[in-house]
Design an enzyme around this catalytic site. Sequence first.
Site, PDB file in Angstrom:
ATOM      1  N   ASP A 146       0.798  -1.290   0.015  1.00 19.22           N
ATOM      2  CA  ASP A 146      -0.542  -0.037  -0.218  1.00 19.22           C
ATOM      3  C   ASP A 146       1.221   1.266   0.003  1.00 19.22           C
ATOM      4  OD1 ASP A 146      -2.089   2.208   0.064  1.00 19.22           O
ATOM      5  OD2 ASP A 146      -3.509   0.606   1.760  1.00 19.22           O
TER       6      ASP A 146
HETATM    7  C1  BGC Z   1      -5.180   3.169   0.094  1.00 17.90           C
HETATM    8  C2  BGC Z   1      -5.392   2.238  -0.940  1.00 17.90           C
HETATM    9  C3  BGC Z   1      -4.988   2.763  -2.456  1.00 17.90           C
HETATM   10  C4  BGC Z   1      -4.356   3.176  -3.199  1.00 17.90           C
HETATM   11  C5  BGC Z   1      -3.562   3.834  -4.237  1.00 17.90           C
HETATM   12  C6  BGC Z   1      -3.788   4.480  -0.388  1.00 17.90           C
HETATM   13  O1  BGC Z   1      -3.868   5.204   0.510  1.00 17.90           O
HETATM   14  O2  BGC Z   1      -5.078   2.287   1.443  1.00 17.90           O
HETATM   15  O3  BGC Z   1      -6.899   1.183  -1.140  1.00 17.90           O
HETATM   16  O4  BGC Z   1      -5.911   1.699  -3.016  1.00 17.90           O
HETATM   17  O5  BGC Z   1      -3.441   4.306  -1.337  1.00 17.90           O
HETATM   18  O6  BGC Z   1      -4.293   4.808  -3.997  1.00 17.90           O
END
Ligand code: BGC
Length: 722
Positions: free
Chosen positions: A262
């Site tokens: 993440d």
């Molecule tokens: C979120 C994810 C997301 C990623 C990319 C993160 O802050 O937790 O769900 O896929 O950002 O945008």
Amino acid sequence: MPPDPKGGIEMLLEAMTLEEKIGQLNLVTAELTESGPRVTAECLDAVRAGAIGSLINLWGPKLTRSVQRVAVEETRLGIPLVLAADILHGHHTIFPIPLGETAAFDAALWEQTARAAAEEAAADGLHLTFAPMLDVTRDPRWGRIAESPGEDPWIASRFARAKTRGFQGSDLTAADAVAATAKHFAAYGAVTAGREYASVDVSERSLFETYLPPFQAAVAEGVAAIMPAFVDLAGVPMSANVSLLRDVVRTRWGFDGVIVSDYAAIAELVTHGVADDIAEAAALALRAGVDIDLMGHAYTRGLATALERGRVMMEDINAAVRRVLQLKARLGLFDDPYRRGSQGGLSGARNKTRRSLALDAACRSIVLLKNRDGLLPLGAPARVALIGPLADAPCDMLGPWASAGRAEEVVSIVAGLRKALPGSEIVFAPGVEIEAEDLSSLPAALDLAHSADVVVLCLGEAASMSGEAASRARPDLPGRQGDLAAQVLGVGKPVVVLLASGRPLLVPWLIDQADAVLAIWQLGSEAGDAVGKVLSGSWNPTGRLPVSWPVDVGQIPIFYAQRVTGRPADPANHDTSKYIDLPVEPLFPFGHGLSFTRFALSHLRVRPDRLLASEELTVEVDVANEGQMAGEETVFLFLRDPVASVARPLLELKGVAKIALAPGEKGSVRFTMSSDDLAFLGPALAPRIEPGEFEILVGPSAKQETLLKATVRLSVETIVTL
Ligand code: BGC
């Protein structure tokens, strides 16, 4: 198998420098501006240098093609980029938020909307989506409940399979297919006290029974990627969790796709307090099997040092790079890096088929919570006062992950209602803002209420109040909306409340006093038309709650699959499992949802009533439409194992069926179960079936009193270990 790069992945690996390998593991973001995505000159230089393997937040046929061309034609090895985005519930055409769409309890719909989203995303040059989000959650304080398939692992597993199929299609190399990412692995939905990013500490049993099954289902369906959650599980951050990522996901489940971190989660291993510098953070994540570093810059900054220190081996790096190259091959990128996006985009959300799918999905997501004296459908009132800050808030209908969706392309509630009730005069006033304290516009709204035959109050949350980093300790009506509602109710006109939110809103007083209440979540591009169809009666509601709707924050976490306990709640006995100041039951149970007609379930048949381990069980129940309108009933099949070596939940969902019936019509629904459905994780967490009696319970929701019950005896001599 799609063609490998010329000479194959192994030869490519041989030819790569360490920097180029680390570049393949590096995923960075483009810039998302008001006018859309853009790439900076620095970013393009980094692509040219082979320092970036994938990008997020970059789309549009022209832009993606030009950046891909740099990767393919101007880098030493010509390896194409993977272009990713968060396509959770639509790209241009926005479907209801996942929690809303789960309320449709319809796997075919879930798959169709993912397919349509993939078509739009792929036409915009995208290859990978960070979806589906599969975090089972039982806590409406957590903002990300909006992105989730609700409280039940059986439903979440079906959702996982449907979405994976929908995004990826039958051929991942196809021009309209995007690779899916099962996220956020795992148990993120159980963050302490619903507080975003907080620690998770659930038992191994909960993990394996509740939180992991949807991910396992996605893997079984061939999901291309998995994203570990930000959180730590009992002190071990998921991005460094060897026993789950390696031992369970890779070894036990045989997952051979990519694991993508993440956002900045690898670097955050330092903040978690399990790594003392970025090199150690990189080493921990790589050793746990995390292949791609999303915006942590930990692999670019730390992996070479980790290698020098002997904390990772070149073979670990090669394994990760190999998986990234394999993903690129699976997507057909070595074969034709420009296949997606080459027909021009499907932007504008004007495509009729996808708009009508969005309307259908939005209609099916609406849950009629209450309808006193059949106030709804509205018939033809002369004058409707539409009041509330969400009635003309197209942006807030889009939900927290709207990708390329645009507010201008959303049908607002006021527009939808005007279209649906052409014979009525619809007068509108916001009354108050969503969050502000100002009450100066309230009198004008009250005047409208006085002048109307019926009031439709449209209240709830801004899109930004749910989703990531949007935990609410008090998930009720924000700002002064409660005052507005109380005063409007005081006028004494019939009141319909539309709750537009990313979560169940805890407003029991309002639900009690209103005549009719609908949960409309964040319904996407067609929000207003869907609401209009329901209020006018041209759509008879079919949506059901995918989560228990609490009375009060004090009941959270609340879910139907609780265990019986040694002292089940008994109002006549003080020393039993209950509150002295709140009911134990939710305001609305899992599965609750009314229709404009009435259904009766009867005559539950379970055959055979004695079952051998190898046999199938058939469950049938009659359903009658006893009302005046055609409608669709949803029937839930639950199991209860009253005596087992480990205490089992009061109810476990094992099936959902739907039946459409004309007024006065009767039909039946049928489920088949195998003895595997009777299995559970034994004391050592190994699946097994224990002989004895099982209860089969069938009904319109998880409310115990509404369930029909039959008993079946499983005649195995001994415990069967699966
Ligand atoms: C979120 C994810 C997301 C990623 C990319 C993160 O802050 O937790 O769900 O896929 O950002 O945008």
